[in-house]
Design a protein around this motif. Structure first.
Motif, PDB file in Angstrom:
ATOM      1  N   HIS A  13       0.873  -1.208  -0.039  1.00 13.30           N
ATOM      2  CA  HIS A  13       0.138  -0.082   0.101  1.00 13.30           C
ATOM      3  C   HIS A  13       0.728   1.108  -0.151  1.00 13.30           C
ATOM      4  O   HIS A  13       1.982   1.361  -0.301  1.00 13.30           O
ATOM      5  CB  HIS A  13      -0.960  -0.069   1.121  1.00 13.30           C
ATOM      6  CG  HIS A  13      -1.633  -1.551   1.312  1.00 13.30           C
ATOM      7  ND1 HIS A  13      -2.714  -1.630   0.537  1.00 13.30           N
ATOM      8  CD2 HIS A  13      -1.419  -2.447   2.088  1.00 13.30           C
ATOM      9  CE1 HIS A  13      -3.039  -3.092   0.541  1.00 13.30           C
ATOM     10  NE2 HIS A  13      -2.273  -3.365   1.621  1.00 13.30           N
ATOM     11  N   GLU A  73      -2.431   0.329   8.074  1.00 15.27           N
ATOM     12  CA  GLU A  73      -1.520  -0.682   7.551  1.00 15.27           C
ATOM     13  C   GLU A  73      -0.077  -0.054   7.017  1.00 15.27           C
ATOM     14  O   GLU A  73       0.908  -0.631   7.392  1.00 15.27           O
ATOM     15  CB  GLU A  73      -2.411  -1.665   6.677  1.00 15.27           C
ATOM     16  CG  GLU A  73      -1.177  -2.860   6.480  1.00 15.27           C
ATOM     17  CD  GLU A  73      -1.849  -3.597   5.322  1.00 15.27           C
ATOM     18  OE1 GLU A  73      -3.165  -3.605   4.878  1.00 15.27           O
ATOM     19  OE2 GLU A  73      -0.970  -4.504   4.650  1.00 15.27           O
ATOM     20  N   HIS A  76       2.941  -6.971   4.430  1.00 10.31           N
ATOM     21  CA  HIS A  76       1.536  -6.530   4.642  1.00 10.31           C
ATOM     22  C   HIS A  76       1.306  -6.797   6.225  1.00 10.31           C
ATOM     23  O   HIS A  76       1.947  -7.512   6.717  1.00 10.31           O
ATOM     24  CB  HIS A  76       0.462  -7.013   3.760  1.00 10.31           C
ATOM     25  CG  HIS A  76       0.684  -6.551   2.382  1.00 10.31           C
ATOM     26  ND1 HIS A  76      -0.307  -5.848   1.690  1.00 10.31           N
ATOM     27  CD2 HIS A  76       1.501  -6.935   1.434  1.00 10.31           C
ATOM     28  CE1 HIS A  76      -0.042  -5.631   0.549  1.00 10.31           C
ATOM     29  NE2 HIS A  76       1.327  -6.222   0.345  1.00 10.31           N
ATOM     30  N   SER A  77      -0.120  -6.293   6.553  1.00  9.84           N
ATOM     31  CA  SER A  77      -0.480  -6.677   7.898  1.00  9.84           C
ATOM     32  C   SER A  77      -1.753  -6.798   7.692  1.00  9.84           C
ATOM     33  O   SER A  77      -2.655  -6.051   6.829  1.00  9.84           O
ATOM     34  CB  SER A  77      -0.202  -5.275   8.921  1.00  9.84           C
ATOM     35  OG  SER A  77       1.140  -4.867   8.908  1.00  9.84           O
TER      36      SER A  77
HETATM   37 ZN   LIG Z   1      -2.124  -5.375   2.682  1.00  9.82          ZN
END
Ligand SMILES: [Zn+2]
Length: 220
Positions: free
Chosen positions: A45, A60, A120-121
């Motif tokens: 992102h 995130e 990512h989270s």
């Molecule tokens: Zn993500």
């Protein structure tokens, strides 16, 4: 000292220095296989795309970026060349998801990267699931090997162990090299959120990922 002795002691000093540098693995050193290894680290992102949102408003993209920087530093300290798809809070094309993911894969492809790690989270609706999960490109045995090395290192560092999972994520499928997505933990679980927000925990996750990458590079 004779000329020959001088020469021999210079050679011995050079060898000793080389051995020391090898052990020390300074940030500017890249020797042997490390010199031809290039890891692309993708912070998921960015810019207009915040990714998942936590209950406390945390985004995130910020956690991903912090861990991506820590991972890049940890790999560089081991003599590996690293490129980040983004080093700041931005998207590389403007943010729309499909072109953005394709552009990130193309970036790694253009560089001829050895491997790609996308950070990512996670979230899920019950708020009860915790721990990192590594997804690998479905059908790629090398990506699966990389994922299992990352998962083992994460399990040692965090005490959590989710089995790696195959995925058809666009970024993974468009990448020419073994590629994985690491979900660092669950923003939806208070326990994970507290940890993911902590720079100490972020560094611990990054250190584990670097250990997993090294293990993979040694045995692939
Ligand atoms: Zn993500």
């Amino acid at each position: 000292m004779t000329r020959r002795r001088e020469w021999l002691s210079a050679v011995a000093a050079a060898l000793l220095f080389a051995a020391w540098v090898d052990v020390a693995s300074g940030p500017t050193m890249s020797t042997g296989w490390q010199g031809s290894t290039l890891v692309v680290v993708d912070a998921g992102h960015g810019g207009v795309d915040p990714g998942a949102l936590a209950a406390d408003g945390r985004e995130e993209k910020q956690i991903n970026l912090a861990v991506a920087h820590d991972l890049a530093a940890a790999l560089a300290a081991r003599g590996i060349t690293v490129r980040l798809t983004r080093g700041a809070d931005r998207a590389i094309t403007g943010g729309a998801s499909t072109p953005e993911l394709e552009a990130r894969a193309q970036y790694a492809n253009r560089l001829g990267a050895t491997l790609l790690v996308s950070v990512h989270s996670n979230t899920e609706p019950t708020g009860t699931v915790v721990g990192p999960i590594v997804y690998y490109r479905a059908g790629s045995s090398l990506a699966q090997l990389l994922a299992s090395d990352l998962e083992a290192a994460l399990a040692t560092a965090t005490g959590y162990a989710h089995r790696p999972r195959p995925a058809h994520h666009l970024l993974l499928m468009k990448a020419d090299m073994p590629a994985v997505t690491v979900e660092l933990g669950f923003l939806s679980a208070p326990q994970d959120l507290r940890r993911l927000a902590s720079p100490t925990w972020q560094a611990r996750l990054a250190g584990a990922l670097a250990t997993g990458v090294l293990r993979y590079l040694h045995r692939r």
